[in-house]
Design an enzyme around this catalytic site. Structure first.
Site, PDB file in Angstrom:
ATOM      1  N   CYS A 117     -11.486  -2.578  -7.933  1.00  0.00           N
ATOM      2  CA  CYS A 117     -11.205  -3.851  -7.251  1.00  0.00           C
ATOM      3  C   CYS A 117     -12.157  -4.956  -7.700  1.00  0.00           C
ATOM      4  O   CYS A 117     -12.001  -6.110  -7.291  1.00  0.00           O
ATOM      5  CB  CYS A 117     -11.294  -3.668  -5.743  1.00  0.00           C
ATOM      6  SG  CYS A 117     -10.086  -2.513  -5.109  1.00  0.00           S
ATOM      7  N   HIS A 255     -14.008  -9.878  -1.568  1.00  0.00           N
ATOM      8  CA  HIS A 255     -12.885  -8.951  -1.765  1.00  0.00           C
ATOM      9  C   HIS A 255     -12.290  -8.586  -0.402  1.00  0.00           C
ATOM     10  O   HIS A 255     -13.001  -8.160   0.508  1.00  0.00           O
ATOM     11  CB  HIS A 255     -13.411  -7.710  -2.498  1.00  0.00           C
ATOM     12  CG  HIS A 255     -12.414  -6.609  -2.584  1.00  0.00           C
ATOM     13  ND1 HIS A 255     -11.084  -6.818  -2.867  1.00  0.00           N
ATOM     14  CD2 HIS A 255     -12.549  -5.262  -2.411  1.00  0.00           C
ATOM     15  CE1 HIS A 255     -10.450  -5.661  -2.868  1.00  0.00           C
ATOM     16  NE2 HIS A 255     -11.311  -4.712  -2.586  1.00  0.00           N
ATOM     17  N   ASN A 285      -5.393  -4.993   0.862  1.00  0.00           N
ATOM     18  CA  ASN A 285      -6.298  -4.940  -0.290  1.00  0.00           C
ATOM     19  C   ASN A 285      -5.453  -4.997  -1.569  1.00  0.00           C
ATOM     20  O   ASN A 285      -4.782  -4.027  -1.917  1.00  0.00           O
ATOM     21  CB  ASN A 285      -7.106  -3.642  -0.209  1.00  0.00           C
ATOM     22  CG  ASN A 285      -8.073  -3.474  -1.357  1.00  0.00           C
ATOM     23  OD1 ASN A 285      -7.957  -4.136  -2.393  1.00  0.00           O
ATOM     24  ND2 ASN A 285      -9.023  -2.568  -1.195  1.00  0.00           N
TER      25      ASN A 285
END
Ligand code: UT7
Length: 330
Positions: A117, A255, A285
């Site tokens: 990520c 994030h 996410n």
């Protein structure tokens, strides 16, 4: 490598697939509840990529918008970098498919980069260092479709992820720009996705039965602890490197993995939650797309103005983490 020019973000773009998967929908798929997901993660819904879409088509849509917003023609780019963990092909790179669709074959170098990520922060860092010496331009994209390797019978992971893309154009700026940035990684097998297909059909390996190895698996609580520590370290390192106080940060794009991680970061940074952009409730996410997708929405909503000190922070599988402090240029 010495940096010769100030490199900044010139424009942003994003793309989210149309199909929405709500917590209520998930209640019908696994043993979970709308309220559990909302309380433990802050997520209400996420987007799922359509059958005719893929990493490159999402990346292209976000990239085109970033180019338009930056007022930069694709022909002026020297690099296209796509941060992704779910490219449809091992090769050719999704970035090269974006290059082709933009009509700039042979005119630049395009490649994918895989860093969980943190993929966008990694791609941004690489782009900054590639463009700075001669003041070149790069299109930096995060595009991921975790839905394609999610185990939709595993309630501990399938509630978390969504699909999408975000992009920025980077290039020389007269003032401001990326002031400080860093990347880090360390081996952890607590969040992983194995490429089972690499082991199939080889006469040199014992026969494999079909397994679930290619699904994403995760030790949620351990990754949660890692994430909070990585965010704290990122904030600490960036303020030290930039010689500023935490309170001087104007806006943070973190994030979007879990609302509780964003709250922990705000407490540590001694900043009000209003200084953190939040769209985890709408997208979940989105992995490497998370930071540029949030950044684009924050810019579009007028939350970021010229001169602002904007912190971009991400963390993810690997494990990887990284951050960049950008003095906003427009
Ligand atoms: O980009 C980085 C990617 N990953 C992350 O950032 C994830 C970081 N981790 C997290 O966000 C959290 O750890 C989760 C949201 C994944 C899980 O939340 P948690 O508060 O850490 O829950 P847990 O895993 O400790 O599970 C608590 C309970 C367990 O039941 P028991 O053992 O207490 O009876 C789980 O079985 O919740 C249960 N549970 C669920 N219940 C309903 C786990 N998943 C679910 C679910 N619905 N979807």
């Amino acid at each position: 490598m010495a940096l010769h020019r100030r490199i900044g973000i010139l424009g942003t773009g994003a793309y989210a697939p149309a199909q929405i998967l709500t917590n209520k929908d998930l209640e019908k798929m696994v043993d979970t509840s709308e309220s559990w997901i909302l309380e433990r993660t802050g997520i209400q819904e996420r987007r799922i990529i359509g059958p005719d879409e893929d990493i490159a088509t999402m990346a292209l849509a976000a990239g085109r918008q970033a180019l338009a917003n930056a007022g930069i023609e694709a022909s002026r780019l020297s690099f296209i970098i796509v941060g992704t963990n779910s490219a449809d092909y091992l090769f050719p790179a999704a970035a090269i498919r974006v290059q082709d669709a933009l009509g700039v074959n042979r005119q630049l170098a395009a490649f994918d980069l895989q860093a969980g990520c943190t993929g966008f922060n990694y791609a941004l860092y690489v782009a900054e260092h590639l463009t700075a010496p001669e003041g070149k331009y790069a299109l930096v994209i995060g595009s991921d479709a975790s839905s394609r390797f999610t185990n939709w019978t595993d309630r501990s992971t399938c509630i978390l992820f969504g699909d999408g893309a975000g992009a920025v154009v980077v290039g020389p700026v007269p003032q401001g720009g990326i002031k400080t940035s860093f990347l880090a990684s360390a081996l952890s097998m607590k969040l992983l996705c194995q490429t089972e297909f690499n082991a199939e059909n080889s006469p040199f390996l014992p026969p494999h039965q079909t397994t679930h190895r290619h699904f994403l698996t995760m030790d949620g609580p351990e990754i949660f602890k890692f994430a909070v520590n990585a965010v704290k370290e990122s904030i600490r390192r960036i303020v030290e490197m930039s010689r500023i106080e935490r309170e001087e940060l104007d806006y943070v794009i973190l994030h979007q993995a879990n609302h509780r991680i964003i709250e922990a970061a705000a407490r540590f940074a001694k900043l009000p939650l209003e200084k953190f952009y939040v769209n985890v409730h709408r997208y979940g996410n989105t992995s490497a797309a998370s930071v540029p997708l949030a950044l684009h929405e924050a810019v579009t909503e007028g939350k970021i103005k010229a001169g602002d000190k904007v912190l971009l922070v991400s963390f993810g599988a690997g494990v990887t983490w990284g951050a960049a402090l950008v003095i906003w240029s427009y």
